[in-house]
Each structure stands twice: as structure tokens, then as C-alpha cells.
Enzyme design. Structure first.
Site, PDB file in Angstrom:
ATOM      1  N   LYS A  93      -1.462  -0.825   1.385  1.00 17.50           N
ATOM      2  CA  LYS A  93      -1.746  -2.189   1.075  1.00 17.50           C
ATOM      3  C   LYS A  93      -3.412  -2.497   1.078  1.00 17.50           C
ATOM      4  CE  LYS A  93      -0.969  -2.189   5.770  1.00 17.50           C
ATOM      5  NZ  LYS A  93       0.056  -1.147   6.447  1.00 17.50           N
TER       6      LYS A  93
ATOM      7  N   GLY B 290       7.412  -3.908   4.196  1.00 16.27           N
ATOM      8  CA  GLY B 290       8.375  -2.724   4.480  1.00 16.27           C
ATOM      9  C   GLY B 290       9.491  -2.670   3.513  1.00 16.27           C
TER      10      GLY B 290
ATOM     11  N   GLY C 244       4.673   1.845  20.379  1.00 15.51           N
ATOM     12  CA  GLY C 244       4.083   2.199  18.886  1.00 15.51           C
ATOM     13  C   GLY C 244       4.080   1.179  17.859  1.00 15.51           C
TER      14      GLY C 244
ATOM     15  N   LYS D 270      -1.941  -7.758   2.604  1.00 13.10           N
ATOM     16  CA  LYS D 270      -0.661  -8.083   2.012  1.00 13.10           C
ATOM     17  C   LYS D 270      -0.684  -9.549   1.437  1.00 13.10           C
ATOM     18  CE  LYS D 270       1.280  -5.378   5.820  1.00 13.10           C
ATOM     19  NZ  LYS D 270       2.173  -5.504   7.208  1.00 13.10           N
TER      20      LYS D 270
END
Length: 447
Positions: free
Chosen positions: A103, A132, A185, A203
């Protein structure tokens, strides 16, 4: 079955490995849906991997892979905006179709890359670059092609959404939740792109171009992060019937109303939205995009916004589209025929130069938290300043003192041009009775 389609995967991190696993797991389904064998012939990786099929060539020479005669489609999942750009341009120059999840690259260099792809009669597909596994790019380019998009609002960064959810549900401070997000994470060691809204702005630039038929203009996206959001504001918002979400907005304005300008708002910032709104109930690391278009109205698209499975799903959806394009063409035909949706949904020469509004031209409602001495006339002074600026108050909440002799006053306003709010806040902060800077968070009813 027709000849095989050969893939190269550049980058064997989480997403690249996820693509390999998806192909291995669902190969029969892919063949049934496409009518083609889909095989991975080459991968670009810094180090040799023992767990990769020995029939797949592994190399660190990404430029050579991008030009290989043994490759039809190049999947770029290395990230970054320098090497990735060079590799994609090289692949296009060599007649390869490209699938990318990058992106940042497209938001900053997409105009150049898409024009180059058109010139060389190849396609650059990028479903995985936004939200996603949610097929929002396909929805906006194809399913909503007959609609006029009026506005869209999205939770398009899972890290920020996780932080805001934990702060609200468990009463945890920002710094504490951010540390957990890094341990899990969800956030990088340097979380700036996530918590300051830069990732969401990349985005949003892509979504806005597809929605309104404008060139990519990432540099004009207004961007505000969540590092200043406190539990105090989260709790006050809840008490007033709102939740705070870190949202990206792309809004078409027609210039009606006092001081209103004509153009498009591109903005990422914390926002109070009604508790009962569907978007307010998208929690954790989930992403969601709410699109308001004519004549369809509001539609919501929600799902996993990151992770190996979700992103690999989006990458392979693009691959399947390209396989079908290749299948609709004669082997020796290099023209841009077959099923091809323009990269930014509109015919390139039809992209418009609609202006992007500056921050002071944007129109939103506001949540204001004002700390003042507990003395007569304070509230009257504040409301007079807002009234003089043409700002209509929707609700006022006065809370018990946090410090002796000082009270927080919470004010919700109806939508107003930001220039007026800037002037009003400047005057409020100059009052002798005001003890601190005014906290402001934008508010949107999503109506």
C-alpha cells in the site's frame, strides 16, 4: 486443460509463505475455478529455504526473476518503496502482470506505476494492499461500479483498532496496550506508521481514488494519530453514547452551507461515532469499511485486515483474476483485451482534478474537553464564544472536579467547518478561567 500459469513470489516473509501454503492447500479448487494449472516457478529470497519445493528456483536476484521467461505473474510482497518500485517497473517492462500487497508503494508511486502498466498492456492488481482479506478493492471497482460514492469511513489499521478496543473494554492506558500489541506482533518495534495513522492514510489514498475517480494523492491526506487519546476521553465518550475509533474518511463535499468548500476530504483521525453504529462494534484487530453510495446506500465490509491467511487470500484472488485475463487472450496477443477493470476503477483519461480540501476547510462535529476553574460565568463564556463562531452545541456534560477548584466541561457540537472551530478554541484558551489546552476529537454520526 490449457497451458500452466507460472508465478514468481518476491519475498518469503509471512505473506509470501502464506501464498505458497494457500496454493498447496487449495490447488484443486484453484484449477476448477480457473481452468488452468497454477504453479510457482521461482521465488525471491535472501536465503535458501529447505522447506520450499525443490522444483521451485530460489534466488536473491529479484530483477532477474522479474524478467524471467519462466514467469507470467510476479507477486511482490517484499514491502518498502524503493527496491519494490524498481522490481515492479522492471517486471512491467518485461511484460509481466503484477500482484502486490504494497500500500505504501502504490499510495506514493501508484500514478506512475499504473500509467506504466497501461502503456505496456499489463495489469497491476492490489487487493491485498487494503484491509487484508476484505475484498474492498474489488467491491468498489466492480460491484459498486454503477453507484456514485458519497463518502466512506473505515477502520483500516488493525493495530489502532486493537488499542482503542482494549482501552475501552479493559480500562487500560494507551502505553500499556501498545506494549502488548508489540508483544503479540500486531505492532512493529517502531509503531509510528500504525499509531500515527500513516498506514491508514496510505490505504485511504487508494480507496479515495477508486471511490471518486481522482489521481492518488497521499501527500494531501490529513493525518492524526491516537497517541493523545486518554482513558478519560474514552470514558466520557461512552457516557455520552459514543465510542472512539481511529478512522479514515473520504468525503465528497458539494460546497453547500456557510463557509463550505467544494472538493474531497481525505482525513485519518480518532473519531467519536455512535455506540450502536455497526462500525463502532468492529473490535480487536478486525478491519471494516463503510461505504455510502447512490442509489445503494450504506454497505459495510468487515473481516481480518492482516495476517498470513487473510493477505494470501487477497493476493490469490488477484492472481485468479489475472489467470482469467490470460485465459481470455490468444497466446500471441499482447493487446490489453480480456476482462480488464481500470486500475483506479475509472478510465485513466477520465480521472478528475477535483480539489482535495485543506484541514481548515473540512467539516465535522466535535467533542471538546475544557478544563476550567469552578467559578461563576465560565460555562457562559465558553458557550458565547462558540455561538459567536457560528458553532451549534449538541450536548454539554460537566463532570466533578479532578483537582480542587477545577472542573472538566465536555461539549459536543454539530458539524462545523474546522476554520471556525480553530478560532473558537483559540479564544477559549485565552480566557483567564481556562487551566489547560482544549482537547478536541472529531465526531461523526455516520448518517
Amino acid at each position: 486443460m490449457s497451458h500452466s500459469i507460472k508465478l514468481a513470489i518476491l519475498g518469503l516473509g509471512t505473506v509470501g509463505t502464506g501464498v505458497i501454503n494457500l496454493i498447496n492447500d487449495n490447488l484443486d479448487e484453484l484449477k476448477r475455478r480457473s481452468g488452468r494449472d497454477i504453479i510457482i516457478t521461482e521465488v525471491g529470497t535472501r536465503r535458501q529455504r529447505d522447506d520450499i519445493d525443490p522444483n521451485i528456483m530460489q534466488s536473491s536476484d529479484l530483477m532477474a526473476i522479474a524478467a524471467s521467461d519462466n514467469v507470467d505473474i510476479v507477486i511482490e510482497v517484499i514491502g518498502g518503496t524503493t527496491l519494490a518500485r524498481e522490481v515492479i517497473i522492471h517486471a512491467i517492462k518485461n511484460g509481466k502482470h503484477v500482484v502486490t500487497a504494497n500500500k505504501a508503494l502504490l499510495a506514493e508511486h501508484g500514478n506512475e506505476i499504473f500509467a506504466f502498466a497501461e502503456e505496456h498492456h499489463v495489469h497491476v492488481a492490489y487487493e491485498a494492499a487494503v484491509a487484508g482479506g476484505i475484498p474492498i478493492i474489488k467491491v468498489m471497482r466492480e460491484a459498486l461500479a454503477a453507484n456514485k460514492v458519497e463518502w466512506l469511513a473505515g477502520i483500516i489499521n488493525g493495530t489502532g483498532n486493537f488499542i482503542m478496543t482494549e482501552m475501552r473494554d479493559k480500562g487500560r492506558p494507551f502505553a500499556d496496550v501498545l506494549s502488548e500489541a508489540q508483544a503479540l506482533g500486531y505492532a512493529e518495534a517502531d509503531p509510528t506508521f500504525d499509531v500515527e495513522g500513516i498506514d491508514a492514510a496510505h490505504k485511504l489514498a487508494l480507496l479515495a481514488s477508486i471511490a471518486f475517480g481522482i489521481p492518488l494523492q497521499f501527500d494531501k491526506v490529513y493525518c492524526e494519530g491516537i497517541t493523545g487519546i486518554t482513558l478519560q476521553d474514552v470514558n466520557y465518550a461512552e457516557e455520552l453514547g459514543y465510542r472512539i475509533k481511529h478512522l479514515g474518511f473520504a468525503v465528497r463535499r458539494d460546497g453547500t452551507g456557510d463557509d463550505a468548500a467544494t472538493g474531497i476530504e481525505l482525513r485519518v483521525h480518532p473519531t467519536l461515532i455512535p455506540q450502536d453504529a455497526l462500525l463502532a462494534n468492529v473490535n480487536g484487530v478486525k478491519n471494516a469499511v463503510l461505504v455510502n453510495s447512490h442509489p445503494l446506500g450504506q454497505t459495510l465490509y468487515c473481516g481480518d485486515g492482516a495476517g498470513a491467511g487473510a493477505t494470501a487470500s487477497a493476493v490469490m484472488a488477484d492472481v485468479m483474476d489475472l489467470v482469467r485475463v490470460l485465459g481470455s487472450k490468444d497466446a500471441d496477443d499482447t493487446s490489453n483485451n480480456g476482462h480488464h477493470v481500470p486500475h483506479l476503477a475509472f478510465i485513466p483519461e477520465q480521472l478528475s482534478d477535483t480539489p482535495i480540501l485543506r484541514a481548515e476547510q473540512m467539516t465535522t462535529g466535535y467533542y471538546l474537553r475544557v478544563h476550567a476553574y469552578d467559578s461563576p460565568g465560565v460555562l457562559a463564556d465558553i458557550t458565547r464564544i462558540l455561538s459567536d463562531a457560528g458553532i451549534n452545541i449538541d450536548a454539554i456534560l460537566q463532570k466533578p472536579a479532578h483537582k480542587v477548584g477545577q472542573v472538566p466541561v465536555i461539549i459536543l457540537t454539530l458539524p462545523v467547518v474546522e476554520r471556525r472551530m480553530n478560532l473558537a478554541i483559540e479564544k477559549i484558551e485565552k480566557l483567564d478561567t481556562i487551566t489547560d489546552k482544549v482537547v478536541r476529537i472529531r465526531l461523526d454520526e455516520l448518517a
